[in-house]
Design a protein around this motif. Sequence first.
Motif, PDB file in Angstrom:
ATOM      1  N   LEU A 199       0.726  -1.276   0.010  1.00  0.00           N
ATOM      2  CA  LEU A 199       0.099   0.135   0.034  1.00  0.00           C
ATOM      3  C   LEU A 199       0.823   1.383  -0.093  1.00  0.00           C
ATOM      4  CD1 LEU A 199      -2.627   1.558   0.310  1.00  0.00           C
ATOM      5  CD2 LEU A 199      -2.490   1.334   2.835  1.00  0.00           C
ATOM      6  N   ALA A 200       2.024   1.361   0.715  1.00  0.00           N
ATOM      7  CA  ALA A 200       2.598   2.387   0.955  1.00  0.00           C
ATOM      8  C   ALA A 200       3.438   2.762  -0.562  1.00  0.00           C
ATOM      9  CB  ALA A 200       4.032   1.911   1.845  1.00  0.00           C
ATOM     10  N   THR A 201       3.744   1.772  -1.393  1.00  0.00           N
ATOM     11  CA  THR A 201       4.271   2.169  -2.633  1.00  0.00           C
ATOM     12  C   THR A 201       3.057   2.478  -3.536  1.00  0.00           C
ATOM     13  OG1 THR A 201       5.616  -0.229  -2.550  1.00  0.00           O
ATOM     14  CG2 THR A 201       5.359   0.984  -4.618  1.00  0.00           C
ATOM     15  N   VAL A 202       1.882   1.938  -3.393  1.00  0.00           N
ATOM     16  CA  VAL A 202       0.552   2.532  -4.318  1.00  0.00           C
ATOM     17  C   VAL A 202       0.736   4.124  -3.934  1.00  0.00           C
ATOM     18  CG1 VAL A 202      -1.542   2.363  -4.837  1.00  0.00           C
ATOM     19  CG2 VAL A 202      -0.425   0.518  -4.565  1.00  0.00           C
ATOM     20  N   ILE A 203       0.590   4.540  -2.784  1.00  0.00           N
ATOM     21  CA  ILE A 203       0.170   5.532  -2.476  1.00  0.00           C
ATOM     22  C   ILE A 203       1.578   6.714  -2.533  1.00  0.00           C
ATOM     23  CG2 ILE A 203      -0.051   7.277  -0.331  1.00  0.00           C
ATOM     24  CD1 ILE A 203      -2.598   5.507  -1.097  1.00  0.00           C
ATOM     25  N   ALA A 204       2.529   6.158  -2.289  1.00  0.00           N
ATOM     26  CA  ALA A 204       3.844   7.025  -2.773  1.00  0.00           C
ATOM     27  C   ALA A 204       3.888   7.543  -4.114  1.00  0.00           C
ATOM     28  CB  ALA A 204       5.167   6.458  -2.258  1.00  0.00           C
ATOM     29  N   VAL A 205       3.730   6.474  -4.893  1.00  0.00           N
ATOM     30  CA  VAL A 205       3.709   6.630  -6.553  1.00  0.00           C
ATOM     31  C   VAL A 205       2.533   7.558  -6.712  1.00  0.00           C
ATOM     32  CG1 VAL A 205       3.676   5.631  -8.570  1.00  0.00           C
ATOM     33  CG2 VAL A 205       5.068   4.688  -6.946  1.00  0.00           C
ATOM     34  N   GLY A 206       1.272   7.093  -6.317  1.00  0.00           N
ATOM     35  CA  GLY A 206       0.105   7.772  -6.952  1.00  0.00           C
ATOM     36  C   GLY A 206      -0.050   9.238  -6.286  1.00  0.00           C
ATOM     37  N   ASN A 207       0.452   9.532  -5.035  1.00  0.00           N
ATOM     38  CA  ASN A 207       0.279  10.844  -4.728  1.00  0.00           C
ATOM     39  C   ASN A 207       1.276  11.897  -5.165  1.00  0.00           C
ATOM     40  OD1 ASN A 207      -1.149  12.624  -2.506  1.00  0.00           O
ATOM     41  ND2 ASN A 207       0.865  12.800  -1.648  1.00  0.00           N
ATOM     42  N   CYS A 208       2.421  11.219  -5.808  1.00  0.00           N
ATOM     43  CA  CYS A 208       3.489  12.127  -6.113  1.00  0.00           C
ATOM     44  C   CYS A 208       3.692  12.303  -7.634  1.00  0.00           C
ATOM     45  CB  CYS A 208       4.936  11.594  -5.579  1.00  0.00           C
ATOM     46  SG  CYS A 208       4.831  11.439  -3.926  1.00  0.00           S
ATOM     47  N   GLY A 209       2.556  12.041  -8.466  1.00  0.00           N
ATOM     48  CA  GLY A 209       2.161  12.571  -9.710  1.00  0.00           C
ATOM     49  C   GLY A 209       2.512  11.196 -10.670  1.00  0.00           C
ATOM     50  N   GLY A 210       2.804  10.029 -10.044  1.00  0.00           N
ATOM     51  CA  GLY A 210       2.766   8.659 -10.765  1.00  0.00           C
ATOM     52  C   GLY A 210       1.354   7.995 -11.149  1.00  0.00           C
ATOM     53  N   PRO A 211       1.310   6.997 -11.655  1.00  0.00           N
ATOM     54  CA  PRO A 211       0.212   6.198 -12.058  1.00  0.00           C
ATOM     55  C   PRO A 211      -0.576   5.486 -10.955  1.00  0.00           C
ATOM     56  CG  PRO A 211       2.113   4.681 -12.547  1.00  0.00           C
ATOM     57  CD  PRO A 211       2.734   6.393 -11.968  1.00  0.00           C
ATOM     58  N   LYS A 212      -1.472   5.259 -11.132  1.00  0.00           N
ATOM     59  CA  LYS A 212      -2.482   4.382 -10.352  1.00  0.00           C
ATOM     60  C   LYS A 212      -1.953   2.641 -10.409  1.00  0.00           C
ATOM     61  CE  LYS A 212      -7.003   2.913  -8.830  1.00  0.00           C
ATOM     62  NZ  LYS A 212      -8.270   3.193  -9.025  1.00  0.00           N
ATOM     63  N   ILE A 213      -1.184   2.518  -9.337  1.00  0.00           N
ATOM     64  CA  ILE A 213      -0.777   0.817  -9.322  1.00  0.00           C
ATOM     65  C   ILE A 213      -1.929  -0.013  -8.675  1.00  0.00           C
ATOM     66  CG2 ILE A 213       0.861  -0.622  -8.508  1.00  0.00           C
ATOM     67  CD1 ILE A 213       2.899   1.855  -8.348  1.00  0.00           C
ATOM     68  N   PRO A 214      -2.266  -1.028  -9.443  1.00  0.00           N
ATOM     69  CA  PRO A 214      -3.288  -1.983  -8.686  1.00  0.00           C
ATOM     70  C   PRO A 214      -2.987  -2.411  -7.589  1.00  0.00           C
ATOM     71  CG  PRO A 214      -3.060  -2.361 -11.139  1.00  0.00           C
ATOM     72  CD  PRO A 214      -1.984  -1.509 -10.788  1.00  0.00           C
ATOM     73  N   LEU A 215      -3.693  -2.489  -6.455  1.00  0.00           N
ATOM     74  CA  LEU A 215      -3.297  -3.069  -4.931  1.00  0.00           C
ATOM     75  C   LEU A 215      -4.163  -4.504  -5.035  1.00  0.00           C
ATOM     76  CD1 LEU A 215      -2.020  -2.805  -2.433  1.00  0.00           C
ATOM     77  CD2 LEU A 215      -3.915  -1.528  -1.279  1.00  0.00           C
ATOM     78  N   ARG A 216      -3.376  -5.381  -4.935  1.00  0.00           N
ATOM     79  CA  ARG A 216      -3.792  -6.686  -4.542  1.00  0.00           C
ATOM     80  C   ARG A 216      -3.443  -7.133  -2.840  1.00  0.00           C
ATOM     81  NH1 ARG A 216      -5.139  -9.810  -9.283  1.00  0.00           N
ATOM     82  NH2 ARG A 216      -4.320  -8.804 -11.136  1.00  0.00           N
ATOM     83  N   VAL A 217      -4.247  -7.798  -2.127  1.00  0.00           N
ATOM     84  CA  VAL A 217      -4.059  -7.707  -0.885  1.00  0.00           C
ATOM     85  C   VAL A 217      -4.224  -9.405  -0.490  1.00  0.00           C
ATOM     86  CG1 VAL A 217      -4.285  -5.417  -0.379  1.00  0.00           C
ATOM     87  CG2 VAL A 217      -6.291  -7.207  -0.125  1.00  0.00           C
ATOM     88  N   GLY A 218      -3.574  -9.625   0.803  1.00  0.00           N
ATOM     89  CA  GLY A 218      -3.719 -11.104   1.226  1.00  0.00           C
ATOM     90  C   GLY A 218      -2.129 -11.453   1.558  1.00  0.00           C
ATOM     91  N   ARG A 219      -1.291 -10.630   1.674  1.00  0.00           N
ATOM     92  CA  ARG A 219       0.155 -11.020   2.022  1.00  0.00           C
ATOM     93  C   ARG A 219       0.285 -11.598   3.439  1.00  0.00           C
ATOM     94  NH1 ARG A 219      -0.376  -6.971  -1.364  1.00  0.00           N
ATOM     95  NH2 ARG A 219       0.765  -6.844  -3.173  1.00  0.00           N
ATOM     96  N   VAL A 220       1.078 -12.351   3.702  1.00  0.00           N
ATOM     97  CA  VAL A 220       1.322 -12.984   4.969  1.00  0.00           C
ATOM     98  C   VAL A 220       2.800 -12.648   5.245  1.00  0.00           C
ATOM     99  CG1 VAL A 220       1.585 -15.224   6.146  1.00  0.00           C
ATOM    100  CG2 VAL A 220      -0.079 -14.963   4.237  1.00  0.00           C
ATOM    101  N   ASP A 221       2.999 -12.129   6.559  1.00  0.00           N
ATOM    102  CA  ASP A 221       4.098 -11.743   6.803  1.00  0.00           C
ATOM    103  C   ASP A 221       5.110 -12.845   7.480  1.00  0.00           C
ATOM    104  OD1 ASP A 221       3.151  -9.151   6.663  1.00  0.00           O
ATOM    105  OD2 ASP A 221       2.610  -8.960   8.946  1.00  0.00           O
ATOM    106  N   ALA A 222       6.220 -12.743   6.888  1.00  0.00           N
ATOM    107  CA  ALA A 222       7.353 -13.662   7.277  1.00  0.00           C
ATOM    108  C   ALA A 222       7.658 -13.597   8.761  1.00  0.00           C
ATOM    109  CB  ALA A 222       8.759 -13.415   6.514  1.00  0.00           C
TER     110      ALA A 222
END
Length: 533
Positions: free
Chosen positions: A129-152
């Motif tokens: 999510l941080a990648t999607v927001i950093a890119v999208g909020n700073c003039g970049g494209p909308k990156i599709p966000l899929r979720v369900g990742r499991v923490d190591a």
Amino acid sequence: MKVSTLAAAQVGLLNMLPAAAEYVWPSKYDAMEDLLVLQSGYIRHGFFDGVEPCTRSPSPERQTAAEWIRTAFHDMATHDKASGTGGLDASIQFETNRAENAGDAFNGTFGFTNGYYSVRTSAADLIALATVIAVGNCGGPKIPLRVGRVDATEGGVLGVPEPQQDLDTHKRMFAKAGFNTEDMIAMVACGHTMGGVHGKTFPEITENANETNVVHFDSTEATFDRTVATEYLDGTTQNPLVVAHNDTLNSDKRIFAADNNVTMKALASDKKTFQSMCSDILARMIDTVPSTVTLSEPLEPTPLKPYITSFALTNATHITVTGRIRLLTTQERVDDERVTLTYAPRSEPAANATLDTTIVANPATFVLGQSYGIFGELFKWHEFSFAMPASTSIKNFNVTVSRISTGEQTHYDNAGHGYVLDDTVLYQDAQSCRVNTDTTIVAAVRKSVVDAGTPVVAKVARKYNKQGTMVPAFAMEEWNGEVGEVVGDYVFVTMKGTQEGVSFNTHFDLVAGEHTNEYLPMNVMDTRKCAAF
């Protein structure tokens, strides 16, 4: 989701949203969808606060947006596609002392995302999510966000690319993770359109170890744009990984030219191509996960989403439901829509009894009752609170959105299920409390369930600190219920335990056999004394 509407006066029927496209409430991904779309306004989670403005830095030589992107890349980079291990799994939290992960970016990222970490928002999903927001909020494209990742639960293998390695080594490392040469070039270029190299961390590259010294990758380091490619191609770049005096450290120079500049020329060609290529490669980067993990479909703003803030026994004869409806809308329609709930009773009323099951939700007015996302989303909130006889109660509700100016209506029925409310286990917020570390959770449970001997428990998420990482963890524990006062058709059941420290972002579930009331926030009870019914 496209919603087709017709004037109700013309057809006499309410339109149905296409069942295959409808959002089904509640979803285990609701919390992540909220974090993605509710950035500012009336109800906000403000994840973008960390990168707004895009020059925002925790200190003069740092830039949060670039650090968020770097964290995702370093976490993903050790993926082994053949074995299905590694990838974006938040293992970086255990790896910050490694030479290949030098710098403050990773713990800086977790210092922010920890504020949103919960049992339904994994650290790995928050990095994505941080990648999607950093890119999208700073003039970049909308990156599709899929979720369900499991923490190591521990650190992964070594293998993040480093500047001093040669091109063949970098090709092998990217290939191991599932990316070819063109992918490698695009990922590095898109990742290096923001931020730069820090003298404190890499003095051998910047040739200046001053703590506040940073050499940027391009001249527009706070904007996600193609300047990183155009300046490289026209020879004006000051990218320290291209023009360092020690050519051994010029990893970007070697990577960018790895296909004779074909990919870099494509990235530099125009804004649309750059954004499209970056959206594709960065989406693939954050979607690189262990083979045991299955990601959701990309999250999209839910057209209509209910929020139940209280569903509780008011007295021996009545139950009250309080909540909000979040409606995705447009500026043209925002003040031209009326929201009505129609509920189905759990039991039919007695003969000759009347039961009004239509509830009008009132538009919220504080800060216009509107919330906003960074990709142009506009939401209007409509609020409701209504009481019903406990004898009939509620089974589910549907929602009708009416256009005031035209009379057209759209009917939302939760993909044919109705928005289901289970009145078997009600959380009695007013009677629950926390004094110091002593926590009391009270539930009103249907007498028939208690009489059948069904145990009632609270499954509580306890937050604790993990060794070797600043990211906390959750352990689930059960608090057994103690049967108490009978109130009408319900029995009060009390569950007690201790919650040490801050309970922010901790939750609990109430469970009575197959009946559950899930993801209830613990923090609302902080320092509150117990109230009588």
